[in-house]
Design an enzyme around this catalytic site. Structure first.
Site, PDB file in Angstrom:
ATOM      1  N   TYR A   1      45.305  40.726  34.913  1.00  0.00           N
ATOM      2  CA  TYR A   1      45.074  39.851  33.768  1.00  0.00           C
ATOM      3  C   TYR A   1      44.990  40.669  32.480  1.00  0.00           C
ATOM      4  CZ  TYR A   1      43.663  36.541  37.448  1.00  0.00           C
ATOM      5  OH  TYR A   1      43.608  35.739  38.568  1.00  0.00           O
TER       6      TYR A   1
ATOM      7  N   HIS B   1      45.562  40.476  46.235  1.00  0.00           N
ATOM      8  CA  HIS B   1      46.086  39.603  45.178  1.00  0.00           C
ATOM      9  C   HIS B   1      47.603  39.454  45.276  1.00  0.00           C
ATOM     10  CE1 HIS B   1      46.025  38.606  40.563  1.00  0.00           C
ATOM     11  NE2 HIS B   1      46.067  37.526  41.313  1.00  0.00           N
TER      12      HIS B   1
END
Length: 319
Positions: free
Chosen positions: A52, A137
């Site tokens: 992110y 992830h």
């Protein structure tokens, strides 16, 4: 009691991609106000990732959490992408949805060495001595999801055994990868993005498997990229980050109509439905403004008549 129960994530968590400049740039002061609003709304579970904003989300989230008592919050981050400096990219925009300079590049690495290095670097960015949860992830984007699951889960399990983290999990859209990971018997949590929502539930079998195996679910992307985030879904709504297909739009409108009959807004029903299954231990949602955070917290508390769920079932509108 499972590890997920011991963590006490809370019914509502905050996914912090927005403070990593997802889709648009946010200055430091606005990011701080956003995260403070989440804390003030009673949220105590915060999720982030190196992905992110090339570490920006972790840095900003850590700055907020370091001002709070460590025993009062739960924080998760993710592994699978290492951030490698790329000075030549500093004048370019990151090409993966985030409005940040591309001064690092993402390198897939689900090896044990890579996962341990990823955690160490995340702790530096966060400025914390530990995180509570580590997720594998986006294994579906790595090129070899099966290998990522097999090596990644084993590495995470050893790190949990060493006391480096309290719980381990996987966060991916790939339901086959989730099933493979859950069947190892090692997972505590699954982060499930947009696969068990009021609109549709393609993950119903995976959700049942998690319940059977005692694996908690953190439900995310529960508004289906925004389609369920407004009381009046329109043709400009998004679904899976694309233009909404006609059949999905019609179903969302049918859901909204039924909700209005009970004085309930569609986003409120969507948020609360996503938490109804007993395997779901928390719902983590993102927000771009403090007002959205306060609104989501209020929606999670608002009463929803039990009769609404029965009417939706009778009309074939429950997934």
């Amino acid at each position: 009691m499972t590890a997920a129960d011991r963590l006490a994530l809370g019914r509502l968590g905050y996914g912090s991609a927005a403070v990593g400049n997802l889709y648009r740039a946010v200055d430091d002061e606005s990011a701080r106000e956003l995260l403070d609003a989440a804390w003030d709304a009673g949220i105590r579970y915060y999720d982030t990732a190196p992905h992110y904003g090339l570490g920006l989300s972790e840095r900003r989230l850590g700055a907020m959490l370091r001002r709070r008592p460590r025993e009062e919050f739960v924080v998760s981050t993710k592994v699978g992408r290492l951030l490698v400096p790329d000075p030549d990219g500093a004048t370019r925009r990151d090409d993966d949805l985030f409005e940040v300079p591309a001064d690092h590049r993402r390198v897939w690495d689900f090896s044990e060495d890579g996962i341990r290095r990823s955690l160490e670097e995340s702790l530096v960015r966060l400025g914390l001595d530990r995180v509570d949860v580590l997720y594998l992830h986006d294994v579906e984007r790595s090129g070899d999801a099966d290998q990522a699951v097999d090596s990644g889960v084993a590495a995470l399990a050893r790190m949990r055994d060493e006391g480096l983290v309290r719980a381990i999990g996987i966060g991916t859209k790939d339901l086959g990868a989730i099933e493979r990971a859950v069947r190892t018997g090692a997972l505590d949590l699954v982060m499930l993005p947009g696969r068990y929502t009021l609109l549709e539930a393609p993950a119903k079998d995976v959700v049942a498997l998690c319940q059977e195996r005692g694996v908690g679910i953190v439900n995310v992307a529960v508004f289906n990229s925004g389609l369920l985030a407004t009381s009046e879904p329109g043709e400009d709504s998004r679904y899976e980050y694309q233009k909404v297909p006609g059949d999905k739009l019609q179903r969302a409108r049918d859901l909204a109509r039924a909700c209005r009959e009970f004085g309930v807004e569609l986003p409120t029903a969507a948020l609360q439905f996503s938490a109804r299954h007993p395997a779901v231990v928390s719902v983590a949602v993102g927000a771009d403004t403090p007002e959205q955070i306060r609104q989501n917290a209020e929606r999670m508390r608002s009463p929803v008549p039990e009769e609404l769920w029965q009417v939706l079932a009778d009309r074939g509108l429950l997934p």
